[in-house]
Design a protein around this motif. Structure first.
Motif, short mmCIF file in Angstrom:
data_model
loop_
_atom_site.label_atom_id
_atom_site.label_comp_id
_atom_site.label_asym_id
_atom_site.label_seq_id
_atom_site.Cartn_x
_atom_site.Cartn_y
_atom_site.Cartn_z
N VAL A 85 22.40 6.67 16.42
CA VAL A 85 22.57 6.32 15.01
C VAL A 85 23.25 4.96 14.93
O VAL A 85 23.89 4.52 15.88
CB VAL A 85 23.39 7.38 14.23
CG1 VAL A 85 22.62 8.67 14.08
CG2 VAL A 85 24.73 7.62 14.88
N THR A 138 29.12 -3.22 12.40
CA THR A 138 27.98 -2.32 12.55
C THR A 138 28.11 -1.68 13.93
O THR A 138 28.29 -2.39 14.93
CB THR A 138 26.66 -3.09 12.43
OG1 THR A 138 26.62 -3.71 11.13
CG2 THR A 138 25.46 -2.18 12.60
N SER A 160 35.60 7.61 5.06
CA SER A 160 34.90 8.81 5.54
C SER A 160 35.46 9.24 6.89
O SER A 160 36.00 8.42 7.64
CB SER A 160 33.40 8.54 5.65
OG SER A 160 33.15 7.63 6.71
N TYR A 195 25.56 2.67 12.09
CA TYR A 195 26.27 2.63 10.82
C TYR A 195 27.00 1.32 10.65
O TYR A 195 27.49 0.75 11.63
CB TYR A 195 27.33 3.75 10.74
CG TYR A 195 26.78 5.15 10.76
CD1 TYR A 195 25.88 5.59 9.80
CD2 TYR A 195 27.22 6.06 11.72
CE1 TYR A 195 25.41 6.89 9.81
CE2 TYR A 195 26.74 7.36 11.74
CZ TYR A 195 25.84 7.76 10.77
OH TYR A 195 25.37 9.05 10.79
N ALA A 214 28.86 2.25 -0.05
CA ALA A 214 28.41 3.31 0.84
C ALA A 214 27.07 3.89 0.40
O ALA A 214 26.85 4.18 -0.77
CB ALA A 214 29.46 4.40 0.93
N ASP A 215 26.16 4.05 1.36
CA ASP A 215 24.85 4.65 1.15
C ASP A 215 24.37 5.14 2.51
O ASP A 215 23.86 4.37 3.31
CB ASP A 215 23.88 3.64 0.55
CG ASP A 215 22.52 4.25 0.23
OD1 ASP A 215 22.26 5.41 0.61
OD2 ASP A 215 21.72 3.55 -0.43
N LEU A 216 24.55 6.42 2.75
CA LEU A 216 24.25 6.98 4.06
C LEU A 216 22.78 6.77 4.45
O LEU A 216 22.48 6.55 5.62
CB LEU A 216 24.61 8.47 4.10
CG LEU A 216 24.63 9.11 5.47
CD1 LEU A 216 25.55 8.38 6.42
CD2 LEU A 216 25.01 10.57 5.36
N LYS A 217 21.87 6.82 3.48
CA LYS A 217 20.45 6.62 3.77
C LYS A 217 20.17 5.24 4.36
O LYS A 217 19.24 5.05 5.10
CB LYS A 217 19.61 6.84 2.52
CG LYS A 217 19.58 8.28 2.07
CD LYS A 217 18.79 8.44 0.79
CE LYS A 217 18.87 9.88 0.32
NZ LYS A 217 18.31 10.05 -1.01
N GLN A 218 21.02 4.26 3.99
CA GLN A 218 20.87 2.90 4.51
C GLN A 218 21.80 2.63 5.68
O GLN A 218 21.90 1.51 6.16
CB GLN A 218 21.14 1.88 3.41
CG GLN A 218 20.11 1.90 2.30
CD GLN A 218 20.39 0.83 1.26
OE1 GLN A 218 21.22 -0.05 1.44
NE2 GLN A 218 19.67 0.90 0.15
N GLY A 219 22.51 3.67 6.13
CA GLY A 219 23.41 3.51 7.27
C GLY A 219 24.73 2.84 6.91
O GLY A 219 25.39 2.28 7.77
N ILE A 225 28.44 3.47 5.70
CA ILE A 225 29.40 4.56 5.53
C ILE A 225 30.72 4.03 4.98
O ILE A 225 31.16 2.94 5.33
CB ILE A 225 29.62 5.35 6.84
CG1 ILE A 225 30.12 4.46 7.96
CG2 ILE A 225 28.35 6.10 7.24
CD1 ILE A 225 30.55 5.21 9.22
N ASN A 226 31.33 4.85 4.14
CA ASN A 226 32.59 4.52 3.48
C ASN A 226 33.72 4.44 4.50
O ASN A 226 33.85 5.30 5.36
CB ASN A 226 32.87 5.61 2.44
CG ASN A 226 34.07 5.35 1.58
OD1 ASN A 226 34.90 4.50 1.89
ND2 ASN A 226 34.17 6.09 0.50
#
Length: 158
Positions: free
Chosen positions: A103, A91, A124, A105, A113-118, A120-121
């Motif tokens: 931010v 993290t 990416s 992540y 991956a779910d950007l809204k939950q922080g 990231i793939n």
């Protein structure tokens, strides 16, 4: 077959999906097919066609999830000792240099991956720019709005 990195949480999520597909979805679609068959002529039976399509989707998803779990390399971020470097499962707290926006992540696998939950793939652009960096380093990311620079504030393994 190449290994697929997954966090422990991601593997549990896939196992839960597989269990639901096998114990809830598959029996339900089998019942729907049986019910549709009882209505007679299958050549003009839309319910039968829809149930067969749904069965195909469910069976395909079961095979896909089983394949991913078989090829999974499960990584527990809490067990990592990467010496403060950004690695899969870490993290990362970032600060955008231009705006000062903070931010946070976590770098995870494709299915998690779910950007809204922080989350990231790993593949990416921002995750690729962060891998191997340490707190105090700067990562440059080519974003749709132009080049963005992020300072790595902290790295956690939770």
């Amino acid at each position: 077959m190449a290994t697929i990195p997954l966090t422990k949480r991601g593997a549990e999520k896939l196992k839960a999906e597989l269990h639901k597909l096998k114990t809830v979805e598959r029996p339900a679609v089998i019942n729907a097919i049986s019910e549709a068959r009882s209505h007679g002529d299958l050549s003009e039976n839309a319910e039968y066609d829809a149930a067969k399509d749904r069965q195909g989707f469910i069976e395909g998803r079961i095979k896909e999830v089983e394949g991913k779990l078989a090829a999974a390399q499960i990584i527990d971020p809490a067990q990592l000792n990467a010496g403060g470097k950004v690695v899969f499962g870490a993290t990362v707290e970032l600060e955008e240099e231009d705006s000062g926006d903070a931010v946070r992540y976590q770098i995870v696998g494709e299915d998690e991956a779910d950007l809204k939950q922080g989350l990231i793939n790993i593949s990416s652009p921002i995750a690729r720019a962060l891998i191997g960096k340490e707190p105090g380093d700067t990562a440059e990311v080519q974003a749709p709005g132009g080049l963005k620079r992020y300072e790595i504030v902290a790295v956690h393994y939770v």
